[in-house]
Design a protein around this motif. Sequence first.
Motif, PDB file in Angstrom:
ATOM      1  N   ASP A  99       0.638  -0.783  -0.172  1.00  0.00           N
ATOM      2  CA  ASP A  99       0.158   0.160   0.083  1.00  0.00           C
ATOM      3  C   ASP A  99       0.666   1.581  -0.029  1.00  0.00           C
ATOM      4  OD1 ASP A  99      -2.490  -2.050   0.412  1.00  0.00           O
ATOM      5  OD2 ASP A  99      -2.291  -1.168   2.696  1.00  0.00           O
ATOM      6  N   ARG A 100       0.702   2.495  -1.191  1.00  0.00           N
ATOM      7  CA  ARG A 100       1.272   3.398  -1.205  1.00  0.00           C
ATOM      8  C   ARG A 100       0.842   4.477  -0.032  1.00  0.00           C
ATOM      9  NH1 ARG A 100       2.788  -0.308  -4.568  1.00  0.00           N
ATOM     10  NH2 ARG A 100       3.611   0.967  -6.957  1.00  0.00           N
ATOM     11  N   HIS A 101       2.009   4.621   0.679  1.00  0.00           N
ATOM     12  CA  HIS A 101       1.653   6.103   2.164  1.00  0.00           C
ATOM     13  C   HIS A 101       2.268   7.375   1.961  1.00  0.00           C
ATOM     14  CE1 HIS A 101       3.888   2.236   3.531  1.00  0.00           C
ATOM     15  NE2 HIS A 101       4.602   3.816   3.931  1.00  0.00           N
ATOM     16  N   ASP A 102       2.613   8.430   1.982  1.00  0.00           N
ATOM     17  CA  ASP A 102       3.240   9.453   2.240  1.00  0.00           C
ATOM     18  C   ASP A 102       3.893   9.905   3.512  1.00  0.00           C
ATOM     19  OD1 ASP A 102       4.117  12.264   2.438  1.00  0.00           O
ATOM     20  OD2 ASP A 102       2.789  13.095   1.269  1.00  0.00           O
ATOM     21  N   TRP A 103       5.438   9.696   3.713  1.00  0.00           N
ATOM     22  CA  TRP A 103       5.686   9.745   4.786  1.00  0.00           C
ATOM     23  C   TRP A 103       4.928  10.497   5.895  1.00  0.00           C
ATOM     24  CZ3 TRP A 103       8.644  13.884   5.891  1.00  0.00           C
ATOM     25  CH2 TRP A 103       8.874  14.870   5.391  1.00  0.00           C
ATOM     26  N   ARG A 104       4.591  12.365   5.551  1.00  0.00           N
ATOM     27  CA  ARG A 104       3.820  12.638   6.389  1.00  0.00           C
ATOM     28  C   ARG A 104       3.412  12.501   6.857  1.00  0.00           C
ATOM     29  NH1 ARG A 104       4.834  17.030   0.971  1.00  0.00           N
ATOM     30  NH2 ARG A 104       3.636  15.598   0.567  1.00  0.00           N
ATOM     31  N   GLU A 105       2.257  11.865   6.699  1.00  0.00           N
ATOM     32  CA  GLU A 105       1.175  10.969   7.385  1.00  0.00           C
ATOM     33  C   GLU A 105       1.358   9.698   7.708  1.00  0.00           C
ATOM     34  OE1 GLU A 105      -1.602  10.964   4.108  1.00  0.00           O
ATOM     35  OE2 GLU A 105      -1.190  13.122   3.550  1.00  0.00           O
ATOM     36  N   VAL A 106       2.390   9.654   8.221  1.00  0.00           N
ATOM     37  CA  VAL A 106       2.132   8.014   8.631  1.00  0.00           C
ATOM     38  C   VAL A 106       2.617   8.011  10.548  1.00  0.00           C
ATOM     39  CG1 VAL A 106       3.688   6.065   9.491  1.00  0.00           C
ATOM     40  CG2 VAL A 106       3.442   6.803   6.716  1.00  0.00           C
ATOM     41  N   THR A 107       2.134   7.473  10.600  1.00  0.00           N
ATOM     42  CA  THR A 107       1.365   7.671  12.694  1.00  0.00           C
ATOM     43  C   THR A 107       2.183   6.201  12.910  1.00  0.00           C
ATOM     44  OG1 THR A 107      -0.118   6.215  12.387  1.00  0.00           O
ATOM     45  CG2 THR A 107      -1.067   8.392  12.325  1.00  0.00           C
ATOM     46  N   ALA A 108       2.582   6.341  14.209  1.00  0.00           N
ATOM     47  CA  ALA A 108       2.715   5.021  15.021  1.00  0.00           C
ATOM     48  C   ALA A 108       2.306   4.131  14.633  1.00  0.00           C
ATOM     49  CB  ALA A 108       3.058   5.401  16.037  1.00  0.00           C
ATOM     50  N   GLU A 109       1.022   4.178  14.523  1.00  0.00           N
ATOM     51  CA  GLU A 109       0.322   2.721  14.898  1.00  0.00           C
ATOM     52  C   GLU A 109      -0.174   2.389  13.490  1.00  0.00           C
ATOM     53  OE1 GLU A 109      -0.830   5.332  18.128  1.00  0.00           O
ATOM     54  OE2 GLU A 109      -0.626   5.931  16.261  1.00  0.00           O
ATOM     55  N   TYR A 110      -0.084   3.496  12.134  1.00  0.00           N
ATOM     56  CA  TYR A 110      -0.006   2.498  10.602  1.00  0.00           C
ATOM     57  C   TYR A 110       1.677   1.520  10.389  1.00  0.00           C
ATOM     58  CZ  TYR A 110      -0.560   2.679   5.557  1.00  0.00           C
ATOM     59  OH  TYR A 110       0.051   2.515   4.603  1.00  0.00           O
ATOM     60  N   TRP A 111       2.408   2.737  10.669  1.00  0.00           N
ATOM     61  CA  TRP A 111       3.973   1.961  10.985  1.00  0.00           C
ATOM     62  C   TRP A 111       3.639   0.762  11.376  1.00  0.00           C
ATOM     63  CZ3 TRP A 111       8.292   3.756   8.602  1.00  0.00           C
ATOM     64  CH2 TRP A 111       9.594   2.816   9.074  1.00  0.00           C
ATOM     65  N   THR A 194       0.599  -7.983 -11.139  1.00  0.00           N
ATOM     66  CA  THR A 194      -0.820  -8.738 -10.909  1.00  0.00           C
ATOM     67  C   THR A 194      -1.824  -7.912 -11.358  1.00  0.00           C
ATOM     68  OG1 THR A 194      -0.130  -7.684  -9.176  1.00  0.00           O
ATOM     69  CG2 THR A 194       1.074  -9.870  -8.559  1.00  0.00           C
ATOM     70  N   GLU A 195      -3.036  -8.660 -10.520  1.00  0.00           N
ATOM     71  CA  GLU A 195      -4.220  -7.815 -11.361  1.00  0.00           C
ATOM     72  C   GLU A 195      -4.431  -6.958 -10.534  1.00  0.00           C
ATOM     73  OE1 GLU A 195      -6.632  -8.620 -13.455  1.00  0.00           O
ATOM     74  OE2 GLU A 195      -4.465  -9.809 -13.924  1.00  0.00           O
ATOM     75  N   ARG A 196      -3.752  -6.687  -8.953  1.00  0.00           N
ATOM     76  CA  ARG A 196      -3.600  -5.660  -8.308  1.00  0.00           C
ATOM     77  C   ARG A 196      -3.015  -4.388  -8.770  1.00  0.00           C
ATOM     78  NH1 ARG A 196      -1.233  -4.086  -3.223  1.00  0.00           N
ATOM     79  NH2 ARG A 196      -2.143  -2.516  -1.967  1.00  0.00           N
ATOM     80  N   GLN A 197      -1.636  -4.560  -9.000  1.00  0.00           N
ATOM     81  CA  GLN A 197      -1.268  -4.124  -9.911  1.00  0.00           C
ATOM     82  C   GLN A 197      -1.666  -3.375 -10.940  1.00  0.00           C
ATOM     83  OE1 GLN A 197       1.947  -2.785  -8.598  1.00  0.00           O
ATOM     84  NE2 GLN A 197       1.387  -4.319  -6.641  1.00  0.00           N
ATOM     85  N   LYS A 198      -2.406  -4.434 -11.689  1.00  0.00           N
ATOM     86  CA  LYS A 198      -2.864  -3.735 -13.161  1.00  0.00           C
ATOM     87  C   LYS A 198      -3.886  -2.595 -12.675  1.00  0.00           C
ATOM     88  CE  LYS A 198      -2.035  -7.420 -15.485  1.00  0.00           C
ATOM     89  NZ  LYS A 198      -2.318  -8.809 -16.366  1.00  0.00           N
ATOM     90  N   GLU A 199      -4.896  -3.044 -11.304  1.00  0.00           N
ATOM     91  CA  GLU A 199      -5.827  -1.898 -10.943  1.00  0.00           C
ATOM     92  C   GLU A 199      -5.781  -0.939 -10.541  1.00  0.00           C
ATOM     93  OE1 GLU A 199      -8.612  -5.031  -8.448  1.00  0.00           O
ATOM     94  OE2 GLU A 199      -8.978  -6.291 -10.611  1.00  0.00           O
ATOM     95  N   LEU A 200      -4.703  -1.164  -9.586  1.00  0.00           N
ATOM     96  CA  LEU A 200      -3.996   0.455  -8.675  1.00  0.00           C
ATOM     97  C   LEU A 200      -3.437   1.418  -9.267  1.00  0.00           C
ATOM     98  CD1 LEU A 200      -4.475  -1.162  -5.592  1.00  0.00           C
ATOM     99  CD2 LEU A 200      -5.894  -0.083  -6.859  1.00  0.00           C
ATOM    100  N   TRP A 201      -2.322   0.910 -10.244  1.00  0.00           N
ATOM    101  CA  TRP A 201      -0.768   1.542 -10.471  1.00  0.00           C
ATOM    102  C   TRP A 201      -0.264   1.338 -12.379  1.00  0.00           C
ATOM    103  CZ3 TRP A 201      -0.341  -1.857  -6.031  1.00  0.00           C
ATOM    104  CH2 TRP A 201      -0.978  -0.713  -4.503  1.00  0.00           C
ATOM    105  N   ALA A 202      -0.705   0.373 -12.949  1.00  0.00           N
ATOM    106  CA  ALA A 202      -0.127   0.101 -14.003  1.00  0.00           C
ATOM    107  C   ALA A 202      -0.904   0.679 -15.131  1.00  0.00           C
ATOM    108  CB  ALA A 202       0.042  -1.581 -14.931  1.00  0.00           C
TER     109      ALA A 202
END
Length: 252
Positions: A99-111, A194-202
């Motif tokens: 999953d993609r995430h912006d380093w500025r928005e990462v919380t300890a719980e998400y990490w 993968t199908e996930r990559q094709k759907e989200l980012w390819a």
Amino acid sequence: MPDQDAIYPSLKGRSVFVTGGASGIGAEIVRAFARQGARVGFVDINPKAGAAMLDEIGHAHAFAACDLRDIDALKEAFAALAEKIGAAQVLVNNAASDDRHDWREVTAEYWDDRTNTNLRHMFFAIQTVAPAMIAAGRGSIINMGSNSWWEAGGGFPAYATSKAAVHGLTRTMARDLGRHRIRVNTVVPGWVMTERQKELWATPEALERQREKQCLPDLIAPHYLAKMVLFLASDDAAMCTANNYMVEAGSI
């Protein structure tokens, strides 16, 4: 349809556990082992997809639904697989989520959640299956890494950090388990379609940039990862341990 796999006689009848085996790269790994005549047990967080995969490969194999972030549930799921197909002789630590995430928005719980999703379960899966491998005097453990951190890829620091740590896990466990003839290796995928990559980012633009980065012009299909995993699981790889095996088309 993938081109024909090499046949590894040593894999016939071997008990193989795969995490995240109901979709993507994991599903191709499950199919590949089933074609070899191995006894395949796999876990996945998606019970519907897992049941469909079991229907596809046949109910002589085994599936258990499991959220790998719950280590007790992981151990229970592996016990259920072992009851059906025997103790693991091969473990493929495949499950992860980029999953993609912006380093500025990462919380300890998400990490912590990303680390639990992409790294922690690998160690506890090894810890769970290793005693039976030690008793048998052999085994093969294959951890799925990523070339994302080798390339200094951005946009997912918790994922990239977890995947970098997989290589350290492989090296240290290869040392600790090697005396029992248990081999531990990392397979390092590039960008796999993968199908996930094709759907989200390819997107067409992203695919063109990827082709420019690769030495080889073809995009990487999931079955190419399964082929490397089969080799490392087999007796043909008897002297291969503590190393990275790249399947990334020469991506820079």
